[in-house]
Design a protein around this motif. Sequence first.
Motif, PDB file in Angstrom:
ATOM      1  N   PHE A  39       0.832  -1.195   0.000  1.00 31.23           N
ATOM      2  CA  PHE A  39       0.000   0.000   0.000  1.00 31.23           C
ATOM      3  C   PHE A  39       0.871   1.251   0.000  1.00 31.23           C
ATOM      4  O   PHE A  39       1.937   1.270   0.630  1.00 31.23           O
ATOM      5  N   THR A  40       0.402   2.297  -0.692  1.00 29.28           N
ATOM      6  CA  THR A  40       1.156   3.544  -0.754  1.00 29.28           C
ATOM      7  C   THR A  40       0.242   4.746  -0.527  1.00 29.28           C
ATOM      8  O   THR A  40      -0.967   4.673  -0.750  1.00 29.28           O
ATOM      9  N   ALA A  41       0.855   5.837  -0.100  1.00 28.54           N
ATOM     10  CA  ALA A  41       0.157   7.116   0.041  1.00 28.54           C
ATOM     11  C   ALA A  41       1.137   8.224  -0.280  1.00 28.54           C
ATOM     12  O   ALA A  41       2.283   8.205   0.190  1.00 28.54           O
ATOM     13  N   ASP A  42       0.697   9.174  -1.093  1.00 30.74           N
ATOM     14  CA  ASP A  42       1.483  10.382  -1.325  1.00 30.74           C
ATOM     15  C   ASP A  42       1.245  11.299  -0.140  1.00 30.74           C
ATOM     16  O   ASP A  42       0.099  11.548   0.237  1.00 30.74           O
ATOM     17  N   LEU A  43       2.319  11.798   0.444  1.00 32.02           N
ATOM     18  CA  LEU A  43       2.202  12.713   1.573  1.00 32.02           C
ATOM     19  C   LEU A  43       2.294  14.141   1.071  1.00 32.02           C
ATOM     20  O   LEU A  43       2.847  14.406   0.002  1.00 32.02           O
ATOM     21  N   SER A  44       1.768  15.085   1.839  1.00 32.05           N
ATOM     22  CA  SER A  44       1.679  16.473   1.384  1.00 32.05           C
ATOM     23  C   SER A  44       3.033  17.171   1.284  1.00 32.05           C
ATOM     24  O   SER A  44       3.175  18.121   0.543  1.00 32.05           O
ATOM     25  N   GLY A  45       4.015  16.710   2.014  1.00 30.12           N
ATOM     26  CA  GLY A  45       5.340  17.328   1.999  1.00 30.12           C
ATOM     27  C   GLY A  45       6.023  17.101   3.331  1.00 30.12           C
ATOM     28  O   GLY A  45       5.543  16.335   4.173  1.00 30.12           O
ATOM     29  N   PRO A  46       7.149  17.772   3.560  1.00 36.46           N
ATOM     30  CA  PRO A  46       7.922  17.562   4.790  1.00 36.46           C
ATOM     31  C   PRO A  46       7.162  17.836   6.082  1.00 36.46           C
ATOM     32  O   PRO A  46       7.503  17.296   7.124  1.00 36.46           O
TER      33      PRO A  46
ATOM     34  N   ASP B  55       3.973  17.071   6.608  1.00 41.08           N
ATOM     35  CA  ASP B  55       2.812  16.183   6.721  1.00 41.08           C
ATOM     36  C   ASP B  55       2.712  15.641   8.150  1.00 41.08           C
ATOM     37  O   ASP B  55       3.720  15.237   8.734  1.00 41.08           O
ATOM     38  N   PRO B  56       1.509  15.657   8.738  1.00 36.61           N
ATOM     39  CA  PRO B  56       1.342  15.170  10.116  1.00 36.61           C
ATOM     40  C   PRO B  56       1.824  13.728  10.323  1.00 36.61           C
ATOM     41  O   PRO B  56       2.310  13.392  11.400  1.00 36.61           O
ATOM     42  N   LEU B  57       1.712  12.883   9.300  1.00 36.30           N
ATOM     43  CA  LEU B  57       2.176  11.509   9.450  1.00 36.30           C
ATOM     44  C   LEU B  57       3.699  11.462   9.598  1.00 36.30           C
ATOM     45  O   LEU B  57       4.232  10.683  10.393  1.00 36.30           O
ATOM     46  N   LEU B  58       4.409  12.319   8.887  1.00 35.15           N
ATOM     47  CA  LEU B  58       5.870  12.353   9.032  1.00 35.15           C
ATOM     48  C   LEU B  58       6.264  12.808  10.434  1.00 35.15           C
ATOM     49  O   LEU B  58       7.207  12.272  11.014  1.00 35.15           O
ATOM     50  N   ALA B  59       5.540  13.763  10.971  1.00 38.91           N
ATOM     51  CA  ALA B  59       5.820  14.213  12.340  1.00 38.91           C
ATOM     52  C   ALA B  59       5.608  13.061  13.321  1.00 38.91           C
ATOM     53  O   ALA B  59       6.427  12.840  14.218  1.00 38.91           O
ATOM     54  N   LEU B  60       4.538  12.304  13.141  1.00 37.24           N
ATOM     55  CA  LEU B  60       4.259  11.168  14.011  1.00 37.24           C
ATOM     56  C   LEU B  60       5.353  10.102  13.885  1.00 37.24           C
ATOM     57  O   LEU B  60       5.825   9.555  14.886  1.00 37.24           O
ATOM     58  N   LEU B  61       5.801   9.822  12.655  1.00 39.12           N
ATOM     59  CA  LEU B  61       6.827   8.801  12.427  1.00 39.12           C
ATOM     60  C   LEU B  61       8.204   9.215  12.943  1.00 39.12           C
ATOM     61  O   LEU B  61       9.067   8.362  13.115  1.00 39.12           O
ATOM     62  N   ARG B  62       8.406  10.489  13.169  1.00 39.58           N
ATOM     63  CA  ARG B  62       9.695  10.957  13.701  1.00 39.58           C
ATOM     64  C   ARG B  62       9.737  10.925  15.226  1.00 39.58           C
ATOM     65  O   ARG B  62      10.696  11.356  15.835  1.00 39.58           O
TER      66      ARG B  62
END
Length: 161
Positions: free
Chosen positions: A103-110, A112-119
């Motif tokens: 499964f894939t998802a394009d994220l909005s950019g650096p 993106d709330p998901l990137l913050a959560l993954l960090r």
Amino acid sequence: MKSALAIVTLALLATPSAHAAPCAWSARMEEDEGGRVMTASVRGGPKGDAHLMLACFDKPVLSYDLGAAGGQLEPGIGGSFTFKAGGKSVTKKLELEAMYNYFTADLSGPSDPLLALLRGKGEVTISADKYGTASFPLKGSGAAIGKVLAECGKDSDGEAD
């Protein structure tokens, strides 16, 4: 002495997922259809064979391979996946990339709330009604994701399509 070595060897062979799955994120150049791309990834899930990956082309793209739990999925499917870590949650719609069976998802950019959560720290748990739950460590995720984001929009081969 040989029997002790044999017992240790059998113990290691009996628990391959504990030793096969790294317990931290890593970032490295990997081959893609368009050339080499910086990819951050980590293994997890109940058997250590699920795979969470982040690459960046024009924008960051998150990929989630369910591992053996996913089996062979039907092309064209998707679903809502909830990512939970550090007391926060983000729900994203992911679509099946049939060629790779993940499964894939394009994220909005650096930002993106998901990137913050993954960090974050600890672990992230990913759940979807149809596909169950898997957890992944977040150790090293900030540095690995940072390397990927630093490559966003760069053409690593210097070639046009």
